[in-house]
Design a protein around this motif. Structure first.
Motif, PDB file in Angstrom:
ATOM      1  N   TRP A  93      11.714  -3.513  -5.771  1.00 20.59           N
ATOM      2  CA  TRP A  93      11.686  -3.802  -4.388  1.00 20.59           C
ATOM      3  C   TRP A  93      13.201  -4.060  -3.721  1.00 20.59           C
ATOM      4  N   PRO A  94      13.988  -4.676  -4.666  1.00 17.37           N
ATOM      5  CA  PRO A  94      15.266  -4.955  -4.088  1.00 17.37           C
ATOM      6  C   PRO A  94      16.098  -3.588  -3.978  1.00 17.37           C
ATOM      7  N   THR A  95      15.735  -2.594  -4.668  1.00 16.09           N
ATOM      8  CA  THR A  95      16.480  -1.126  -4.302  1.00 16.09           C
ATOM      9  C   THR A  95      15.881  -0.695  -3.102  1.00 16.09           C
ATOM     10  N   VAL A 101      14.696  -0.296   3.806  1.00 16.64           N
ATOM     11  CA  VAL A 101      13.064  -0.405   4.026  1.00 16.64           C
ATOM     12  C   VAL A 101      12.901  -1.915   4.279  1.00 16.64           C
ATOM     13  N   ARG A 102      11.956  -2.133   5.322  1.00 15.55           N
ATOM     14  CA  ARG A 102      11.659  -3.536   5.785  1.00 15.55           C
ATOM     15  C   ARG A 102      10.357  -3.747   5.833  1.00 15.55           C
ATOM     16  N   TRP A 103       9.598  -2.854   5.738  1.00 17.08           N
ATOM     17  CA  TRP A 103       8.177  -3.294   5.531  1.00 17.08           C
ATOM     18  C   TRP A 103       7.507  -2.315   4.670  1.00 17.08           C
ATOM     19  N   ALA A 104       6.301  -2.541   4.151  1.00 21.95           N
ATOM     20  CA  ALA A 104       5.631  -2.041   3.113  1.00 21.95           C
ATOM     21  C   ALA A 104       4.066  -2.185   3.114  1.00 21.95           C
ATOM     22  N   TYR A 105       3.405  -1.164   2.593  1.00 25.88           N
ATOM     23  CA  TYR A 105       1.852  -0.974   2.498  1.00 25.88           C
ATOM     24  C   TYR A 105       1.682  -0.888   1.280  1.00 25.88           C
ATOM     25  N   THR A 106       0.865  -1.611   0.587  1.00 26.41           N
ATOM     26  CA  THR A 106       0.360  -1.379  -0.906  1.00 26.41           C
ATOM     27  C   THR A 106      -1.130  -0.897  -0.867  1.00 26.41           C
ATOM     28  N   TYR A 123       2.528  -5.693  -3.923  1.00 22.72           N
ATOM     29  CA  TYR A 123       2.097  -6.738  -2.709  1.00 22.72           C
ATOM     30  C   TYR A 123       3.130  -7.875  -2.510  1.00 22.72           C
ATOM     31  N   THR A 124       3.114  -8.454  -3.801  1.00 22.99           N
ATOM     32  CA  THR A 124       3.732  -9.779  -3.758  1.00 22.99           C
ATOM     33  C   THR A 124       5.400  -9.375  -3.899  1.00 22.99           C
ATOM     34  N   GLY A 125       5.612  -8.446  -4.482  1.00 21.44           N
ATOM     35  CA  GLY A 125       7.072  -8.124  -4.788  1.00 21.44           C
ATOM     36  C   GLY A 125       7.788  -7.632  -3.527  1.00 21.44           C
ATOM     37  N   SER A 126       7.011  -7.101  -2.555  1.00 15.43           N
ATOM     38  CA  SER A 126       7.787  -6.577  -1.253  1.00 15.43           C
ATOM     39  C   SER A 126       7.715  -7.818  -0.431  1.00 15.43           C
ATOM     40  N   TYR A 127       6.950  -8.780  -0.487  1.00  9.86           N
ATOM     41  CA  TYR A 127       7.144  -9.865   0.283  1.00  9.86           C
ATOM     42  C   TYR A 127       8.269 -10.754  -0.223  1.00  9.86           C
ATOM     43  N   MET A 131      10.317  -8.482   2.903  1.00  9.39           N
ATOM     44  CA  MET A 131       9.717  -7.521   3.571  1.00  9.39           C
ATOM     45  C   MET A 131       8.576  -8.084   4.223  1.00  9.39           C
ATOM     46  N   ILE A 132       8.123  -7.323   5.352  1.00 11.77           N
ATOM     47  CA  ILE A 132       6.664  -7.554   6.026  1.00 11.77           C
ATOM     48  C   ILE A 132       5.816  -6.711   5.425  1.00 11.77           C
ATOM     49  N   ARG A 133       4.864  -7.270   4.778  1.00 17.06           N
ATOM     50  CA  ARG A 133       3.699  -6.407   4.032  1.00 17.06           C
ATOM     51  C   ARG A 133       2.528  -6.378   4.500  1.00 17.06           C
ATOM     52  N   GLY A 134       1.734  -5.297   3.893  1.00 17.22           N
ATOM     53  CA  GLY A 134       0.492  -4.882   4.144  1.00 17.22           C
ATOM     54  C   GLY A 134      -0.465  -4.439   3.279  1.00 17.22           C
ATOM     55  N   ALA A 135      -1.657  -4.151   3.254  1.00 14.30           N
ATOM     56  CA  ALA A 135      -2.452  -3.608   2.153  1.00 14.30           C
ATOM     57  C   ALA A 135      -3.310  -2.462   2.781  1.00 14.30           C
TER      58      ALA A 135
END
Length: 283
Positions: A93-95, A101-106, A123-127, A131-135
């Protein structure tokens, strides 16, 4: 008129025929081999079907819609995102954050039989990196009802939290990688299944789920139904523009524009800058 009847083939002739066939096989072994073992064309029965649980966003988009070009000149006004599933394993996620990248869905779940074993890390790593995250949930309308799968999704981590950094869950409804494209359902039955999922998700979370789909699939399998415009649209189209949208939506909220981005995961753009992503997360 007398009828001529051929006489028996003499042993000498049989010997000459055998001799000629032997000589031909020695001079042309490939032709002889091909004659002995005819090539069997590939059939649907011999084509491998992916394992249940392995489906992910966009799995059928390249196969059905193709991939043609990338968008240009919009990144400054459209926040960059990614979507990931178990096949990416542990994501750096740091990369991704350092790449913009500023948001992610898992992927959280599929049907009522699969939970992503990497869900926590993704999910937790992006947060954790900011990042703003979703599933999201990969729908299999041929295995159980829409309401049942919505419950399974929420119970598998696909709920919503009013923390300002969690996006509403997404229903991934697209080509069936395991069989019939429309999961064996009529267009009206598919609309009913989707409605049941969306209603149950809203009852459990208080939020409208995002709908991820491709226009071609939506037209084929729902008859281009236009009654879900209250739900944010995540359109999948691997081209330089998002193209024609499904009926009912005048604009998209998110756009998955490639499956071969510069970093891990499918790449997406939000229809607005980061403040619009934050607004969707906030409800």
């Amino acid at each position: 008129m007398p009828v001529h009847r051929p006489g028996p083939i003499r042993p000498r002739r049989l010997f000459l025929v055998a001799l000629l066939l032997t000589a031909f096989s020695l001079l042309h072994p490939a032709a002889a081999s091909a004659a002995e073992v005819p090539e069997v064309p590939e059939t649907p029965e011999t084509t491998a079907t992916p394992a249940r649980g392995s489906a992910h966003m966009g799995m059928g988009v390249v196969a059905h819609d193709g991939q043609d070009g990338l968008p240009a000149g919009t990144r400054a006004s459209q926040a960059e995102g990614v979507d990931v599933a178990s096949y990416q394993g542990n994501v750096s996620w740091p990369t991704l954050w350092n790449s913009g990248v500023r948001w992610a869905y898992t992927k959280a779940s599929e049907g009522t039989y699969y939970r992503n074993p990497y869900f926590s890390q993704q999910y937790t790593g992006s947060y954790d990196v900011g990042m703003i995250r979703g599933a999201y949930h990969f729908a299999t309308p041929d295995t159980s009802s829409g309401a049942t799968q919505a419950d399974y999704f929420v119970d598998s981590g696909g709920g919503w939290y009013g923390d300002g950094r969690t996006l509403p869950g997404t229903l991934d409804i697209e080509w069936n990688p395991y069989g019939d494209a429309c999961f064996g359902k009529s267009q009206s039955a598919m609309v009913t299944w989707i409605r049941d999922f969306l209603n149950q998700y809203k009852a459990r979370t208080g939020r409208h789920a995002v709908i991820y789909t491709a226009t071609n699939w939506w037209t084929q399998c729902t008859g281009n139904y236009g009654g879900f415009s209250a739900n944010p649209l995540w359109i999948a189209r691997y081209a330089s523009t998002a193209g024609t949208l499904p009926a009912g939506w005048s604009t998209y909220t998110m756009w998955q524009y490639t499956s071969s981005g510069p970093t891990v995961g499918d790449h997406d753009r939000f229809n607005g800058a980061l403040d619009r992503v934050q607004a969707l997360a906030g409800g």
